[in-house]
Structures are given as C-alpha cells and as structure tokens.
Design a protein around this motif. Structure first.
Motif, PDB file in Angstrom:
ATOM      1  N   UNK A  83       0.844  -1.192   0.000  1.00  0.00           N
ATOM      2  CA  UNK A  83       0.000   0.000   0.000  1.00  0.00           C
ATOM      3  C   UNK A  83       0.881   1.243   0.000  1.00  0.00           C
ATOM      4  N   UNK A  84       0.560   2.172  -0.894  1.00  0.00           N
ATOM      5  CA  UNK A  84       1.303   3.429  -1.014  1.00  0.00           C
ATOM      6  C   UNK A  84       0.303   4.580  -1.033  1.00  0.00           C
ATOM      7  N   UNK A  85       0.395   5.469  -0.080  1.00  0.00           N
ATOM      8  CA  UNK A  85      -0.541   6.599   0.019  1.00  0.00           C
ATOM      9  C   UNK A  85      -1.991   6.129  -0.026  1.00  0.00           C
ATOM     10  N   UNK A 125       5.352  -6.444 -14.300  1.00  0.00           N
ATOM     11  CA  UNK A 125       6.163  -6.037 -13.155  1.00  0.00           C
ATOM     12  C   UNK A 125       7.439  -5.338 -13.618  1.00  0.00           C
ATOM     13  N   UNK A 126       8.084  -5.891 -14.638  1.00  0.00           N
ATOM     14  CA  UNK A 126       9.318  -5.276 -15.158  1.00  0.00           C
ATOM     15  C   UNK A 126       9.064  -3.873 -15.703  1.00  0.00           C
ATOM     16  N   UNK A 127       7.930  -3.682 -16.374  1.00  0.00           N
ATOM     17  CA  UNK A 127       7.609  -2.342 -16.876  1.00  0.00           C
ATOM     18  C   UNK A 127       7.344  -1.366 -15.730  1.00  0.00           C
ATOM     19  N   UNK A 128       6.698  -1.820 -14.679  1.00  0.00           N
ATOM     20  CA  UNK A 128       6.495  -0.964 -13.509  1.00  0.00           C
ATOM     21  C   UNK A 128       7.841  -0.538 -12.931  1.00  0.00           C
ATOM     22  N   UNK A 129       8.766  -1.476 -12.835  1.00  0.00           N
ATOM     23  CA  UNK A 129      10.101  -1.170 -12.342  1.00  0.00           C
ATOM     24  C   UNK A 129      10.828  -0.211 -13.288  1.00  0.00           C
ATOM     25  N   UNK A 130      10.722  -0.461 -14.569  1.00  0.00           N
ATOM     26  CA  UNK A 130      11.426   0.335 -15.582  1.00  0.00           C
ATOM     27  C   UNK A 130      10.984   1.800 -15.567  1.00  0.00           C
ATOM     28  N   UNK A 131       9.674   2.041 -15.409  1.00  0.00           N
ATOM     29  CA  UNK A 131       9.191   3.421 -15.442  1.00  0.00           C
ATOM     30  C   UNK A 131       9.268   4.085 -14.067  1.00  0.00           C
ATOM     31  N   UNK A 132       9.603   3.322 -13.046  1.00  0.00           N
ATOM     32  CA  UNK A 132       9.832   3.881 -11.726  1.00  0.00           C
ATOM     33  C   UNK A 132       8.586   4.360 -10.994  1.00  0.00           C
ATOM     34  N   UNK A 133       7.529   3.551 -11.028  1.00  0.00           N
ATOM     35  CA  UNK A 133       6.322   3.930 -10.287  1.00  0.00           C
ATOM     36  C   UNK A 133       6.658   4.000  -8.793  1.00  0.00           C
ATOM     37  N   UNK A 148       3.728   4.834 -18.359  1.00  0.00           N
ATOM     38  CA  UNK A 148       3.825   5.812 -17.288  1.00  0.00           C
ATOM     39  C   UNK A 148       2.838   5.421 -16.198  1.00  0.00           C
ATOM     40  N   UNK A 149       3.032   5.982 -15.043  1.00  0.00           N
ATOM     41  CA  UNK A 149       2.204   5.661 -13.881  1.00  0.00           C
ATOM     42  C   UNK A 149       0.766   6.076 -14.138  1.00  0.00           C
ATOM     43  N   UNK A 150      -0.194   5.142 -14.085  1.00  0.00           N
ATOM     44  CA  UNK A 150      -1.603   5.501 -14.328  1.00  0.00           C
ATOM     45  C   UNK A 150      -2.304   6.139 -13.124  1.00  0.00           C
ATOM     46  N   UNK A 151      -1.752   5.961 -11.935  1.00  0.00           N
ATOM     47  CA  UNK A 151      -2.434   6.407 -10.717  1.00  0.00           C
ATOM     48  C   UNK A 151      -2.759   7.903 -10.724  1.00  0.00           C
TER      49      UNK A 151
END
Length: 126
Positions: free
Chosen positions: A8-10, A30-38, A119-122
């Motif tokens: 959980x984040x924020x 997961x690798x793409x999440x790591x790559x874009x630095x979410x 990119x981060x969708x959040x």
C-alpha cells in the motif's frame, strides 16, 4: 491478504492476479512498472503455488492466495470461455472480495497481467 500492507502506497493499492499460465505476462508487467519507476509496488496475487514459486525464485514480491481446491495446473493462458478460464475468473473474484474490506486502503487499481505501462496511471485516475 495479510501481506497486502507491504504494497500500500498513500492508501492506494495497485495489484494484479496471476496463475502459472500467466506468470510470464505478469513478470513483463512487473518489469515495466520497475522500468518506469512507479512510486508504488505492484502486488502480484498468485492463485497457485507454481506461479508463487516462480516469482519467489525470480525475487519478485508476490502473495500466495491459494484457495481450497484451488490447484491449477495449466501451463498456458486459458482460452476465453473454457472451464479453466471460468475457474480462474471465479478465483479472481473471490480474491478481490477481501480487499475492499481493508480500512487502510482508499483506492484499489487492478491491472490485467497482460498489459504494459509506459507511465504511472495512478495520477490520471485519482
């Protein structure tokens, strides 16, 4: 899902649900999440021991959510409408039902394991 707090984040939880037949697609997400630095950690919920062991060996954080009678031996993604597909969908829904009851989460974002993020969708959703 007692270990969900680790992801959980924020007050937001971003997660996917996977099985042995989808583990390679989920690893790619997961690798793409790591790559874009979410800023959040993707919570990977494994519906079977096989996929969970795969992520443990790969040193990718994951949670085992094996249900009673939930043994899934299926090495490929399930065909839409097949008995296996229906069983996977049923298991995903049962796993999903636990998350909204948590008081430490305001926002849940489910990502299918077969997508790629650039990119981060959040920030676009909240």
């Amino acid at each position: 899902m007692e270990r969900a707090a680790d992801f959980i984040h924020d007050r937001t939880l971003v997660f996917t649900i996977t099985s042995d037949g989808y583990k390679y697609l989920t690893l790619n997400l997961w690798r793409h999440c790591e790559r874009i630095g979410v800023p959040w950690r993707l919570m990977i919920v494994c519906l079977d021991v096989e996929s969970y062991k795969y992520f443990v060996v790969a040193k990718v954080p994951a949670i085992l959510y094996a249900m009673p009678g939930g043994k899934l031996i299926h090495k490929e993604p399930a065909l839409y409408g097949s008995v296996h597909f229906k069983r996977l969908t049923e298991m995903k829904i049962l796993a999903l039902k636990e998350l909204p009851a948590r008081t430490d989460i305001d926002n849940l974002l489910y990502l299918d394991g077969d997508i790629v993020l650039f990119q981060d969708p959040v920030p676009f959703i909240l």
